[in-house]
Design an enzyme around this catalytic site. Structure first.
Site, PDB file in Angstrom:
ATOM      1  N   LYS A 177       0.839  -1.206   0.000  1.00 23.69           N
ATOM      2  CA  LYS A 177       0.000   0.000   0.000  1.00 23.69           C
ATOM      3  C   LYS A 177       0.870   1.250   0.000  1.00 23.69           C
ATOM      4  O   LYS A 177       0.548   2.257  -0.653  1.00 23.69           O
ATOM      5  CB  LYS A 177      -0.933   0.006   1.211  1.00 23.69           C
ATOM      6  CG  LYS A 177      -1.829   1.254   1.308  1.00 23.69           C
ATOM      7  CD  LYS A 177      -2.725   1.410   0.083  1.00 23.69           C
ATOM      8  CE  LYS A 177      -3.521   2.725   0.125  1.00 23.69           C
ATOM      9  NZ  LYS A 177      -4.555   2.726   1.178  1.00 23.69           N
ATOM     10  N   LYS A 246       0.938  12.362   4.795  1.00 27.08           N
ATOM     11  CA  LYS A 246       1.242  11.312   5.779  1.00 27.08           C
ATOM     12  C   LYS A 246       1.759  10.053   5.087  1.00 27.08           C
ATOM     13  O   LYS A 246       2.764   9.464   5.516  1.00 27.08           O
ATOM     14  CB  LYS A 246      -0.016  10.981   6.584  1.00 27.08           C
ATOM     15  CG  LYS A 246       0.108   9.737   7.475  1.00 27.08           C
ATOM     16  CD  LYS A 246      -1.204   9.396   8.139  1.00 27.08           C
ATOM     17  CE  LYS A 246      -2.237   8.828   7.193  1.00 27.08           C
ATOM     18  NZ  LYS A 246      -2.019   7.410   6.846  1.00 27.08           N
TER      19      LYS A 246
END
Length: 303
Positions: A177, A246
């Site tokens: 991911k 992030k």
């Protein structure tokens, strides 16, 4: 301890993507018990047939499958191992399916700790495709853990995903991911740059996504965010600038830990950090606003 049932799914975290996931599970006939820190977010799900729990611990007690879809690593660790955390009620019959996007190394550590403390299993299963794919049940899942646990999670994956790829052991799904987010975050920044360049050159930027469709420059981010950027559309929010910041910060941290050279990603991170503090964009804004950063920079160079 309440005996868990395979027919019930606990779902903890009903935010931007968690909510359509639960809606999809309900549409597919699954029995779902939900909990979210902000209880108001549960209202539409309760109307759709979900059951409300008083706590994450309460949600998990009678469900063999416990799905997490939380903001970050800290939130996952708190829900699982914090005061009255899931670890206090889980056992060998339980499987945590973590749909959140969190740190791969922390995932490895938590999976091992969960197994040692209560015998429950952990499957990291971050997703790609965003809210539209969650609503349609066409998410892409990157799975890390045991192959048998992927099979156990079939009631969740059959409803939510078009494809589940077993990437390896615990943490491998999260690492995949991170690679996904590295590509998406860098792509979005270049898309904003390209469209602003086209505008500056006198080209109708709104025509470019369709013009580039099917060619080597095409991508799903271009087709989804390109028209929004060109048309100054930023609602509904599909992905916050702070979320991409992030994610790309995590890629940088992981790359540094293994000595990988990622200069393009470093450059993109610098731009995301700048976008967050600029009035034209901001941390909570949709990524469609990234084009405003490029426009503002071009305007400043004229003055």
């Amino acid at each position: 301890m309440t005996t868990p049932t395979a027919a019930r799914i606990a779902f903890i975290g009903t935010g931007l993507i968690g909510t359509p996931m639960v809606e999809r599970l309900l549409e597919c006939g699954r029995e779902v018990v939900v909990w979210n820190r902000t209880r108001d977010k549960l209202a539409p799900l309760l109307e759709a047939g979900a059951q409300a729990a008083t706590s994450a611990r309460d949600a998990a007690q009678g469900a063999a499958l416990v799905c997490l879809c939380l903001t970050d690593t800290t939130a996952v660790e708190e829900v699982v191992f914090g005061h009255d955390g899931l670890v206090t009620v889980l056992g060998a019959q339980h499987l945590i399916v973590d749909l959140s996007s969190i740190a791969p190394d922390a995932t490895q550590r938590m999976a091992q700790r969960l197994q040692a403390e209560c015998g429950a299993h952990w499957l990291d299963a971050p997703v790609s495709g965003g809210t539209p794919a969650a609503r349609k049940g066409t998410l892409i899942v990157f799975a890390g853990g045991e192959a048998t646990d992927i099979e156990r999670a079939a009631p969740v994956f059959d409803a939510l995903a078009q494809r589940v790829t077993h990437m390896g052991g615990h943490g491998a799904g999260q690492l995949a991911k991170s690679c996904n987010q590295q590509l998406v975050a860098c792509n979005l920044m270049v898309i904003a740059e390209m469209l602003a360049f086209a505008e500056r050159s006198g080209v109708d930027a709104s025509r470019l996504p369709a013009a580039l469709a099917g060619g080597w420059a095409d991508s799903l981010p271009l087709q989804v965010f390109g028209p929004r950027m060109a048309g100054n559309v930023d609602k509904p929010r599909l992905g916050a600038v702070s979320t991409f910041r992030k994610d790309i910060e995590q890629v940088v941290r992981l790359a540094e830990s293994v000595g990988a050279d990622i200069p393009i990603t470093y450059a993109a991170l610098s731009e995301y950090r700048r976008a967050i503090v600029e009035a034209e964009v901001g941390p909570d804004a949709d990524a469609s606003r990234l084009i405003r950063l490029r426009r503002a920079t071009s305007s400043a160079s004229d003055s």
